[in-house]
Design a protein around this motif. Sequence first.
Motif, mmCIF file in Angstrom:
data_model
loop_
_atom_site.group_PDB
_atom_site.id
_atom_site.type_symbol
_atom_site.label_atom_id
_atom_site.label_comp_id
_atom_site.label_asym_id
_atom_site.label_seq_id
_atom_site.Cartn_x
_atom_site.Cartn_y
_atom_site.Cartn_z
ATOM 1 N N ARG A 35 6.666 -17.464 -6.548
ATOM 2 C CA ARG A 35 5.238 -16.931 -6.113
ATOM 3 C C ARG A 35 5.314 -15.319 -6.031
ATOM 4 O O ARG A 35 6.315 -14.852 -5.239
ATOM 5 N N VAL A 36 4.311 -14.411 -7.471
ATOM 6 C CA VAL A 36 4.727 -13.268 -7.127
ATOM 7 C C VAL A 36 3.509 -12.330 -6.526
ATOM 8 O O VAL A 36 1.791 -12.629 -6.977
ATOM 9 N N THR A 37 3.903 -11.577 -5.696
ATOM 10 C CA THR A 37 2.267 -10.530 -5.213
ATOM 11 C C THR A 37 2.852 -9.124 -5.697
ATOM 12 O O THR A 37 3.770 -8.746 -5.614
ATOM 13 N N TYR A 38 1.599 -8.484 -5.961
ATOM 14 C CA TYR A 38 2.162 -6.797 -6.729
ATOM 15 C C TYR A 38 1.153 -6.201 -5.909
ATOM 16 O O TYR A 38 0.020 -6.221 -6.530
ATOM 17 N N ALA A 39 1.680 -5.360 -4.931
ATOM 18 C CA ALA A 39 1.243 -4.299 -4.246
ATOM 19 C C ALA A 39 0.410 -2.717 -5.429
ATOM 20 O O ALA A 39 1.455 -2.744 -5.483
ATOM 21 N N ASN A 40 -0.642 -2.387 -5.148
ATOM 22 C CA ASN A 40 -0.408 -0.902 -6.304
ATOM 23 C C ASN A 40 -2.222 -1.274 -6.059
ATOM 24 O O ASN A 40 -2.980 -1.735 -5.820
ATOM 25 N N ASP A 41 -2.455 0.003 -6.571
ATOM 26 C CA ASP A 41 -3.554 0.479 -6.871
ATOM 27 C C ASP A 41 -4.584 -0.069 -8.008
ATOM 28 O O ASP A 41 -4.305 -0.521 -8.427
ATOM 29 N N PRO A 42 -6.008 -0.322 -7.509
ATOM 30 C CA PRO A 42 -7.024 -1.740 -8.159
ATOM 31 C C PRO A 42 -7.540 -1.063 -9.498
ATOM 32 O O PRO A 42 -7.828 -1.609 -9.988
ATOM 33 N N ALA A 43 -6.351 0.587 -10.224
ATOM 34 C CA ALA A 43 -6.955 0.349 -10.571
ATOM 35 C C ALA A 43 -6.022 0.090 -11.863
ATOM 36 O O ALA A 43 -7.221 -0.218 -12.933
ATOM 37 N N VAL A 44 -4.964 -0.847 -11.583
ATOM 38 C CA VAL A 44 -4.502 -1.859 -12.549
ATOM 39 C C VAL A 44 -4.263 -2.667 -12.560
ATOM 40 O O VAL A 44 -3.258 -3.667 -12.484
ATOM 41 N N THR A 45 -5.728 -2.516 -12.037
ATOM 42 C CA THR A 45 -5.554 -5.062 -11.954
ATOM 43 C C THR A 45 -5.431 -5.986 -12.778
ATOM 44 O O THR A 45 -4.999 -6.427 -13.205
ATOM 45 N N ASP A 46 -5.746 -5.056 -13.420
ATOM 46 C CA ASP A 46 -6.054 -5.980 -15.296
ATOM 47 C C ASP A 46 -5.023 -6.028 -15.697
ATOM 48 O O ASP A 46 -4.483 -7.896 -15.835
ATOM 49 N N LEU A 47 -3.556 -4.810 -16.068
ATOM 50 C CA LEU A 47 -2.660 -5.175 -16.172
ATOM 51 C C LEU A 47 -1.957 -6.478 -15.304
ATOM 52 O O LEU A 47 -0.494 -6.673 -16.000
ATOM 53 N N ILE A 48 -1.847 -5.715 -13.623
ATOM 54 C CA ILE A 48 -1.106 -6.732 -12.608
ATOM 55 C C ILE A 48 -1.874 -8.145 -13.008
ATOM 56 O O ILE A 48 -0.861 -8.987 -13.328
ATOM 57 N N ALA A 53 0.207 -12.641 -11.171
ATOM 58 C CA ALA A 53 0.883 -11.762 -10.169
ATOM 59 C C ALA A 53 -0.372 -11.712 -9.349
ATOM 60 O O ALA A 53 -1.560 -11.820 -9.605
ATOM 61 N N GLU A 54 -0.749 -12.547 -8.191
ATOM 62 C CA GLU A 54 -1.578 -11.652 -7.278
ATOM 63 C C GLU A 54 -1.215 -10.203 -6.798
ATOM 64 O O GLU A 54 -0.636 -10.055 -6.167
ATOM 65 N N LEU A 55 -2.426 -9.560 -6.980
ATOM 66 C CA LEU A 55 -2.382 -8.372 -6.588
ATOM 67 C C LEU A 55 -2.655 -8.069 -5.082
ATOM 68 O O LEU A 55 -3.631 -8.416 -4.536
ATOM 69 N N VAL A 56 -2.187 -6.918 -4.523
ATOM 70 C CA VAL A 56 -2.193 -6.662 -3.219
ATOM 71 C C VAL A 56 -2.924 -5.198 -3.143
ATOM 72 O O VAL A 56 -2.125 -3.967 -3.258
ATOM 73 N N PRO A 57 -3.779 -4.750 -3.152
ATOM 74 C CA PRO A 57 -4.439 -3.722 -3.058
ATOM 75 C C PRO A 57 -4.568 -3.163 -2.275
ATOM 76 O O PRO A 57 -4.489 -3.296 -1.428
ATOM 77 N N PHE A 58 -3.957 -1.650 -2.542
ATOM 78 C CA PHE A 58 -4.352 -0.287 -1.619
ATOM 79 C C PHE A 58 -4.485 1.114 -2.562
ATOM 80 O O PHE A 58 -4.041 0.830 -3.359
ATOM 81 N N ALA A 59 -5.194 1.341 -1.974
ATOM 82 C CA ALA A 59 -5.855 3.248 -2.568
ATOM 83 C C ALA A 59 -4.358 3.254 -2.669
ATOM 84 O O ALA A 59 -3.921 3.731 -1.631
ATOM 85 N N SER A 60 -4.452 4.322 -4.226
ATOM 86 C CA SER A 60 -3.409 5.612 -3.989
ATOM 87 C C SER A 60 -4.338 6.648 -3.613
ATOM 88 O O SER A 60 -4.807 6.884 -4.558
ATOM 89 N N GLY A 61 -2.852 7.996 -3.357
ATOM 90 C CA GLY A 61 -3.623 9.174 -3.528
ATOM 91 C C GLY A 61 -2.755 10.200 -4.867
ATOM 92 O O GLY A 61 -3.513 11.064 -4.671
ATOM 93 N N LEU A 62 -2.343 9.156 -5.468
ATOM 94 C CA LEU A 62 -1.742 10.189 -6.642
ATOM 95 C C LEU A 62 -2.470 10.263 -7.667
ATOM 96 O O LEU A 62 -4.026 9.754 -8.121
ATOM 97 N N ARG A 90 -0.092 0.349 5.323
ATOM 98 C CA ARG A 90 -0.789 -0.641 4.230
ATOM 99 C C ARG A 90 0.323 -2.450 4.021
ATOM 100 O O ARG A 90 -0.103 -3.311 4.313
ATOM 101 N N LEU A 91 0.911 -1.662 3.836
ATOM 102 C CA LEU A 91 2.321 -2.926 3.692
ATOM 103 C C LEU A 91 2.341 -3.789 4.458
ATOM 104 O O LEU A 91 2.426 -5.018 4.618
ATOM 105 N N ARG A 92 3.447 -3.002 5.669
ATOM 106 C CA ARG A 92 3.167 -3.668 6.233
ATOM 107 C C ARG A 92 2.426 -4.329 7.028
ATOM 108 O O ARG A 92 2.338 -5.453 7.369
ATOM 109 N N ALA A 93 1.506 -3.983 6.832
ATOM 110 C CA ALA A 93 -0.468 -4.979 7.022
ATOM 111 C C ALA A 93 -0.490 -6.411 6.977
ATOM 112 O O ALA A 93 -0.655 -7.203 6.807
ATOM 113 N N THR A 94 0.209 -6.523 5.771
ATOM 114 C CA THR A 94 0.422 -7.471 4.041
ATOM 115 C C THR A 94 1.397 -8.733 4.228
ATOM 116 O O THR A 94 2.006 -9.317 5.082
#
Length: 169
Positions: A35-48, A53-62, A90-94
């Motif tokens: 089971r793979v979860t991948y925390a990243n910005d929704p901008a890269v959803t399709d790649l993930i 893998a399951e996307l764990v979305p969080f908005a990045s300010g980069l 946000r990561l802790r919340a998940t």
Amino acid sequence: MSRSRAHIAMVGVPAVSHVLPSIEIIRELVARGHRVTYANDPAVTDLITGTGAELVPFASGLPVADNDWPDDPIAAMGLFLDDAIHALPRLRATYDHDPADLYLYDIGAYAARALAESQGRPVLQLSPTMVAWDGYHQDVAAQLWQLPGADAPTPAWAAAARDSSPACR
């Protein structure tokens, strides 16, 4: 010998140049039944999600969308640190409710290391490059070592991890 299914979490930054180098590792872990979860910005959803893998979305300010990075390399590193400090709660919340057996993280996603260490979980840093570039030490590393606290192990992270930990509130 049977293998148990592990929960492996990858934490990344939304720069495609940071996502693509590890994407086949993620795909292989999924293919092996983890089971793979991948925390990243929704901008890269399709790649993930294309890896399974399951996307764990969080908005990045980069500033990856407009590529408006500071010219000063120290200021650019500060953006990564600020982004990670904001991501940690946000990561802790998940992941405090669903901890991973192993945390993988991109070299720019510092929050994952703080999270894994606070949970006592194994952590592995992935880097999209072996060496930044020829002359890196002259261009960047020498400046970094001049920063206050450079010889201490991540003093800014110690404070951020402490301040965002539920146990310390």
